[in-house]
Design an enzyme around this catalytic site. Structure first.
Site, PDB file in Angstrom:
ATOM      1  N   HIS A 116       0.731  -1.175  -0.021  1.00  0.00           N
ATOM      2  CA  HIS A 116      -0.049  -0.013   0.015  1.00  0.00           C
ATOM      3  C   HIS A 116       0.866   1.250   0.102  1.00  0.00           C
ATOM      4  O   HIS A 116       0.685   2.104  -0.682  1.00  0.00           O
ATOM      5  CB  HIS A 116      -0.634   0.129   1.242  1.00  0.00           C
ATOM      6  CG  HIS A 116      -1.911  -0.949   1.257  1.00  0.00           C
ATOM      7  ND1 HIS A 116      -2.262  -1.796   2.389  1.00  0.00           N
ATOM      8  CD2 HIS A 116      -2.587  -1.331   0.386  1.00  0.00           C
ATOM      9  CE1 HIS A 116      -3.335  -2.477   2.101  1.00  0.00           C
ATOM     10  NE2 HIS A 116      -3.594  -2.321   0.797  1.00  0.00           N
ATOM     11  N   LYS A 173     -16.321  -7.547   3.752  1.00  0.00           N
ATOM     12  CA  LYS A 173     -15.072  -8.289   4.639  1.00  0.00           C
ATOM     13  C   LYS A 173     -15.582  -7.858   6.202  1.00  0.00           C
ATOM     14  O   LYS A 173     -15.981  -6.733   6.177  1.00  0.00           O
ATOM     15  CB  LYS A 173     -13.714  -7.686   4.514  1.00  0.00           C
ATOM     16  CG  LYS A 173     -13.481  -8.336   2.909  1.00  0.00           C
ATOM     17  CD  LYS A 173     -12.134  -7.606   2.667  1.00  0.00           C
ATOM     18  CE  LYS A 173     -11.493  -7.876   1.316  1.00  0.00           C
ATOM     19  NZ  LYS A 173     -10.296  -7.161   1.048  1.00  0.00           N
ATOM     20  N   ARG A 178      -1.838  -6.531  -8.130  1.00  0.00           N
ATOM     21  CA  ARG A 178      -1.050  -7.484  -7.970  1.00  0.00           C
ATOM     22  C   ARG A 178      -1.114  -8.401  -8.969  1.00  0.00           C
ATOM     23  O   ARG A 178      -0.003  -9.157  -9.250  1.00  0.00           O
ATOM     24  CB  ARG A 178      -1.178  -8.014  -6.484  1.00  0.00           C
ATOM     25  CG  ARG A 178      -0.890  -7.041  -5.478  1.00  0.00           C
ATOM     26  CD  ARG A 178      -1.400  -7.623  -4.059  1.00  0.00           C
ATOM     27  NE  ARG A 178      -2.563  -8.452  -4.122  1.00  0.00           N
ATOM     28  CZ  ARG A 178      -3.429  -7.985  -3.495  1.00  0.00           C
ATOM     29  NH1 ARG A 178      -3.113  -7.512  -2.272  1.00  0.00           N
ATOM     30  NH2 ARG A 178      -4.807  -8.630  -3.506  1.00  0.00           N
ATOM     31  N   SER A 195      -3.549  -7.708   2.449  1.00  0.00           N
ATOM     32  CA  SER A 195      -3.817  -7.403   3.948  1.00  0.00           C
ATOM     33  C   SER A 195      -4.466  -8.657   4.417  1.00  0.00           C
ATOM     34  O   SER A 195      -4.255  -9.194   5.784  1.00  0.00           O
ATOM     35  CB  SER A 195      -4.795  -6.509   4.118  1.00  0.00           C
ATOM     36  OG  SER A 195      -4.213  -5.237   3.709  1.00  0.00           O
TER      37      SER A 195
END
Length: 165
Positions: free
Chosen positions: A19, A43, A96, A133
């Protein structure tokens, strides 16, 4: 000349070195950068939004990231509503893998349709390409060392077990 304002949104639960890499590079591309901690209804968060915001502020400062960087939180309404409110015409997303591209592309198209806000994808530094994360939460939850993956402020918090939950 108009200011170039962008928003880097994310749940940042917790913030990672990946990040910070995206934030550092985006801060160099725009006149003003809003790092926006958003609530992800899909989430269950490990850290409260206010704590994630403080960790980002501290991590950005400790990392010496330069530029006009504003850390804020947004939990109600559309992301493009925030972008419009602050005059941002660009969202910056770190990508990513192909999975991220497949997930982010439909949202980018809808955001452009809704508010004429473009999305710019930044590829990660290879050293951060596989860290998420979610992975950090899993390693921390099992008592592993997360310091290679997160800023020092986050590592200090996770080492104390003070996860705010």
């Amino acid at each position: 000349m108009d200011s170039r304002i962008a928003v880097v949104p994310g749940s940042f639960d917790p913030p990672t070195l990946g990040h910070l890499d995206v934030i550092r590079r985006a801060a160099g591309l725009f006149d003003q950068l809003h790092v926006l901690v958003v609530h992800n209804p899909g989430k269950e968060a490990m850290l409260p939004i206010a704590q994630r915001q403080r960790l980002l502020e501290q991590s950005i400062e400790e990392a010496g990231i330069e530029g006009d960087v504003i850390v804020a939180a947004w939990s109600m309404g559309l992301l493009v509503d925030y972008a419009t409110e602050v005059g941002a015409r660009v969202l910056v997303k770190g990508i990513r893998s192909q999975v991220d591209v497949a997930y982010e592309t439909p949202m980018a198209i809808v955001n452009r349709d809704l508010a004429h806000v473009e999305t710019v994808f930044l590829l990660p530094d290879p050293s951060h390409a596989l860290v998420s994360s979610s992975l950090v939460r899993q390693v921390a939850g099992l008592g592993g060392d997360v310091s290679p993956y997160v800023p020092p402020a986050v590592a200090r918090l996770l080492d104390t077990g003070a996860r705010g939950i």
